[in-house]
Design an enzyme around this catalytic site. Sequence first.
Site, PDB file in Angstrom:
ATOM      1  N   ARG A  45      39.646  62.669  35.712  1.00 31.35           N
ATOM      2  CA  ARG A  45      38.978  63.672  35.397  1.00 31.35           C
ATOM      3  C   ARG A  45      39.498  65.392  34.430  1.00 31.35           C
ATOM      4  NH1 ARG A  45      37.258  64.758  40.971  1.00 31.35           N
ATOM      5  NH2 ARG A  45      39.566  63.917  41.601  1.00 31.35           N
ATOM      6  N   LYS A 144      43.079  47.876  46.224  1.00 28.64           N
ATOM      7  CA  LYS A 144      43.200  47.172  47.351  1.00 28.64           C
ATOM      8  C   LYS A 144      42.805  49.060  48.306  1.00 28.64           C
ATOM      9  CE  LYS A 144      45.577  47.131  52.071  1.00 28.64           C
ATOM     10  NZ  LYS A 144      46.462  48.234  52.118  1.00 28.64           N
ATOM     11  N   HIS A 174      49.567  42.696  46.494  1.00 29.21           N
ATOM     12  CA  HIS A 174      50.658  42.882  45.828  1.00 29.21           C
ATOM     13  C   HIS A 174      51.779  42.341  46.668  1.00 29.21           C
ATOM     14  CE1 HIS A 174      51.862  46.199  48.788  1.00 29.21           C
ATOM     15  NE2 HIS A 174      53.453  46.456  48.372  1.00 29.21           N
ATOM     16  N   LYS A 178      55.236  39.697  45.007  1.00 32.37           N
ATOM     17  CA  LYS A 178      56.504  39.563  45.665  1.00 32.37           C
ATOM     18  C   LYS A 178      57.476  38.461  45.884  1.00 32.37           C
ATOM     19  CE  LYS A 178      55.853  42.831  49.080  1.00 32.37           C
ATOM     20  NZ  LYS A 178      57.066  44.301  48.668  1.00 32.37           N
ATOM     21  N   GLU A 212      57.469  48.748  58.982  1.00 30.50           N
ATOM     22  CA  GLU A 212      57.886  49.359  58.035  1.00 30.50           C
ATOM     23  C   GLU A 212      58.477  50.659  58.844  1.00 30.50           C
ATOM     24  OE1 GLU A 212      55.116  50.195  54.431  1.00 30.50           O
ATOM     25  OE2 GLU A 212      53.230  50.023  56.328  1.00 30.50           O
ATOM     26  N   ASP A 231      44.581  48.319  57.077  1.00 33.91           N
ATOM     27  CA  ASP A 231      45.207  48.274  56.027  1.00 33.91           C
ATOM     28  C   ASP A 231      46.297  47.530  55.603  1.00 33.91           C
ATOM     29  OD1 ASP A 231      46.974  50.268  54.431  1.00 33.91           O
ATOM     30  OD2 ASP A 231      47.879  50.266  55.358  1.00 33.91           O
ATOM     31  N   HIS A 236      47.584  41.631  53.605  1.00 33.82           N
ATOM     32  CA  HIS A 236      49.266  41.198  53.593  1.00 33.82           C
ATOM     33  C   HIS A 236      49.420  39.999  54.241  1.00 33.82           C
ATOM     34  CE1 HIS A 236      49.382  44.515  50.395  1.00 33.82           C
ATOM     35  NE2 HIS A 236      49.417  45.331  51.681  1.00 33.82           N
ATOM     36  N   LYS A 336      54.187  51.088  61.546  1.00 35.30           N
ATOM     37  CA  LYS A 336      54.904  52.020  60.706  1.00 35.30           C
ATOM     38  C   LYS A 336      55.644  52.257  61.916  1.00 35.30           C
ATOM     39  CE  LYS A 336      51.737  52.725  57.334  1.00 35.30           C
ATOM     40  NZ  LYS A 336      51.878  52.640  56.468  1.00 35.30           N
TER      41      LYS A 336
END
Length: 484
Positions: A45, A144, A174, A178, A212, A231, A236, A336
């Site tokens: 923008r 995504k 993604h 890998k 994670e 998520d 994944h 997480k």
Amino acid sequence: MKPKLDLVIFGGTGDLSTRKLLPALFQLHRHQLAERLHRIIATGRATIPDEKFRDTVRDNLQTFLPAGEWSEEVWSTFRERLHYTTINASEPADYLALGQLLDNAQAPGRLYYLATLPSLYGEICRQLHAAAVVNEHSGVVLEKPLGHDLASCQEINEQVAQVFLEEHTFRIDHYLGKETVQNLLAVRFGNPLFSPMWRNNFVDNVQITVAEDIGVEGRADYYAKTGALRDMVQNHLLQLLSIVAMEPPVSLRAADIRDEKMKALRALVPINADKARECTVRGRYSAGAVNGTAVKGFLEEAEFESADATETFVAIKATINNWRWAGVPFYLRTGKRLSRRYSEIVIEYKRLPFSLFTNDPNELTNKLVIHLQPEESISLHTLNKKPGLTNKLSLQPVELHLTDASRGKADRYDAYERLLLDAINGDQTLFMRRDEVETAWRWIDTIIEAWEQNGTPIKDYNSGTMGPNAATALAAVDGRSWYE
Ligand code: BG6
């Protein structure tokens, strides 16, 4: 030979572009891999002159390229490829200006990379079409999350399909970029040693862990509305599951691989309210310590109304109803602020019918462990004799590393390098087809409905652990345990 193309990145100054896309493009340029790529046109923008944009990219590359990969020489030619143009998603005049910039006989192809809010994807496609900047050589890459449920995903797919053919649409996950995920195809279908044993006669269970150590970082707002199931599992983990579970494809062509992945997804047994009580666990991190550093809990980090109803951890016992996998549980977990960052797939083989040996073989099973990160490797856990002069034979575990020790630095790349290269070359193998994404959402929606119906509680776990105790129990009730 396919025509050269210009890559147009929507969200060209955003986080993904800065951290992943531009470093990946720099690396492809360095290795002279992206022969079809002509210019890289970032859009956003703000109004930014080309030179200023290039200066910013230069600084960012020095920060985000892997250590030691910056090169003035590579930069001197890469910078020539970089351009910037202002686009407000709903401003027709901005697209006409883009059209003038794109009007280039040297590179008739166009690849539009949408790294903006997915709610803008439909509008951007519509405007691209109205400005007549989509031609028969044009493709689109979609980041995504593709929606937050089946209905919203279908809506986005429908809007995109009005403008781009499915064979020109590249939906990114993604994890598929890998190296080890592709290696999994090689291990499965290249080795007569493993192929016959890749089924319920031999495999006891499959585990997929994506752990994670980070929290929600700067994305608390997005995450509070999303949660770990949407998520991570929807994309994944289900993509990994489909590659582990698929039947051998008739060829390595994109359509054949994606047909088989799709069949595996369709065979996933829906987890309705009854099943969800036994087969799913939701968790949320509370304060604790990760890698020796004290960290806050999710609710202190994400002070949003919806955060109360959001899980940061999920564990699922999934079942696949087909001849190959009936009776084999697929345990999935992701979260997480867990004890460490690692992703792996474990194929655990059945135990011996009875033991000839002095020690208990029950804990000692054969496993194929596919490590996706932080290290990429595959190891086979087998048993042999404990060495020594004892007169009793007892077993000990040994690990055989199937990783190519000669793999050098030049063979290491980021998933985005692989995926950008494939999208530029028009190879869809490592991208999700529309029916795959929608089937995955259908399965996820059933779990979300079940949680709502059951009022499934979210169990706290301390940051720095491997999730709530209930996740351990999920496998333990079946007499199994997570491989750690
Ligand atoms: C993204 C999720 O898709 O994947 C993030 O939105 C997550 O929440 C990330 O952190 C993990 O990716 P990787 O490659 O670091 O495991």
